[in-house]
Design an enzyme around this catalytic site. Structure first.
Site, PDB file in Angstrom:
ATOM      1  N   SER A 208       0.818  -1.218   0.000  1.00  0.00           N
ATOM      2  CA  SER A 208       0.000   0.000   0.000  1.00  0.00           C
ATOM      3  C   SER A 208       0.848   1.263   0.000  1.00  0.00           C
ATOM      4  CB  SER A 208      -0.942   0.007   1.215  1.00  0.00           C
ATOM      5  OG  SER A 208      -0.210  -0.089   2.420  1.00  0.00           O
TER       6      SER A 208
ATOM      7  N   TYR B 285      15.986  -7.691  15.605  1.00  0.00           N
ATOM      8  CA  TYR B 285      15.654  -7.369  14.206  1.00  0.00           C
ATOM      9  C   TYR B 285      16.486  -8.210  13.246  1.00  0.00           C
ATOM     10  CZ  TYR B 285      15.143  -4.641   9.898  1.00  0.00           C
ATOM     11  OH  TYR B 285      14.907  -4.248   8.598  1.00  0.00           O
TER      12      TYR B 285
END
Length: 411
Positions: free
Chosen positions: A17, A166
């Protein structure tokens, strides 16, 4: 090398998006491709641009055909339904782009398990899940690709020590590439990874580094989209490769990368991305190259001098713009603890603990501390090279750039 376009091909892109995912979607759409925008954002977000519907509109305006699917890559049913809808509408799926990702550049101790689970569930598990469910469709395609937006597998401890949670999640994505490339080669399904050599201007980066850094010291997502397009259109198609956008495009004949800079004025002042050993030294070189003025090595007493100077420039306007409290833990030759309150009144500065809980705590050796506040080293660069450790609100920590600009003429 023969290349074919993507006209009529169907791409299923997660997290499309906005950002890199949308850029890849629009690049394919200009060829007349079918693009499935698989993301969570249905209604406009107050701080993040783009929805699955606005992205589809842009795809169709660019010349492609689009399909908006509400997809959370952690939800098996949503992913399965979206893949079925895509195959039904477009007759199959040719390319899967695992772009959806979550990021938090925090240390082990400072990472809540909720955040750890989020990163691993979206990054590693999400990539595995979407790939797994997409395989039956890809087996029916003569142009089958899986592309994962993940870094090269690099066992240098430097990248683990900076932000282990991460790193684990991103390397999990990369291990999917390595394993799936081997597993699926007999089905003629190509599986590759793509990673940017420099920081890319996306909403996630803006939240981490701040709007100024993202807009001025990064490249646009289009460089990644162009690299992805080159991977999809190579014949014979590569597989099991870990590509860097810039290096791949250089081999494809691109010689000028200036137009990819978010701000052309800063095309030679870009932040380097992580997980690439070459960038460790380049980030250091970058910090030296962007030196505003030569600053002598720090001596005893300079840290206290910095904070006295900071105290002299505090004002209500600066407080209004910043709205943050900082704790500084200085190590090394001038070991000490300081705070700056830029949240209340006209601001305050002093030694020891702040009057209220700090929004961000910054830990740094005194010799690097002076370089950072005098402009010789930028906060983002110091953080990326491991010289600066940050806990708490990353975005507020990097707002210190504005304070440092005010200081440079006074130090």
């Amino acid at each position: 090398m023969i290349q074919t376009g993507l006209a009529g091909k169907t791409l299923f892109i997660t997290g499309a998006s906005r950002g890199i995912g949308k850029a890849i979607a629009l690049k394919a759409a200009r060829d007349g491709a079918n693009v499935v925008i698989a993301a969570k954002t249905v209604e406009p977000h107050p701080k993040l641009p783009g929805t699955i519907h606005s992205a589809v509109k842009e795809v169709e305006e660019a010349g492609g055909k689009g399909l908006a699917c509400v997809v959370d890559v952690r939800d098996e049913a949503l992913v399965s339904n979206a893949l079925d809808a895509a195959a039904q509408k477009f007759g199959g799926i040719d390319i899967l782009v695992n772009n959806a990702s979550a990021i938090s550049l925090t240390s082990t101790e400072e990472t809540p398990m909720k955040r750890y689970d989020l990163m691993n569930n979206i990054n590693t598990r999400g990539t595995f899940l979407v790939s797994k469910l997409c395989i039956p469709f890809l087996k029916k395609s003569s142009h089958a690709h899986i592309l994962v937006l993940s870094p090269p597998l690099n066992m240098n401890p430097f990248w683990f020590g900076k932000n282990l949670p991460y790193t684990i999640s991103k390397y999990g994505m990369s291990m999917c590439v390595l394993g799936l490339a081997e597993e699926l080669q007999s089905f003629n399904i190509a599986v590759n990874a793509l990673w940017p050599k420099t920081v890319i201007n996306t909403a996630a980066v803006e939240m981490l580094l701040g709007k100024e850094s993202s807009n001025n010291h990064a490249r646009t997502p289009e460089i990644v989209a162009d690299a992805a397009y080159h991977i999809f259109t190579q014949d014979p198609k590569p597989t099991g490769q870990f590509f860097l956008d810039e290096e791949l495009l250089k081999k494809a004949g691109v010689t000028n990368f200036d137009h990819y800079a978010s701000n052309p004025k800063f095309k030679d002042d870009l932040y380097m991305d992580g997980f690439i050993d070459e960038n460790i030294s380049k980030i250091t070189d970058f910090a030296q190259a962007t030196s505003i003025k030569k600053v002598p090595a720090p001596t005893v007493g300079k840290i206290s001098g910095i904070f006295k100077t900071i105290e002299s420039i505090l004002n209500p306007k600066l407080v209004e713009k910043t709205q943050a409290i900082y704790q500084f833990v200085v190590t090394g030759e001038e070991s000490s603890t300081w705070f700056i309150d830029l949240k209340t009144g006209a601001g305050a500065c002093g030694t020891g603990q702040p009057p209220q809980e700090a929004d961000a705590t910054l830990t740094m050796d005194s010799k690097h501390f002076f370089d950072m506040f005098s402009g010789k080293m930028k906060p983002a660069t110091a953080f990326m090279t491991g010289k600066l450790k940050i806990s708490g609100n990353m975005q507020k920590a990097l707002k210190l750039d504005k304070l440092m600009v005010s200081l440079r003429e006074k130090i």
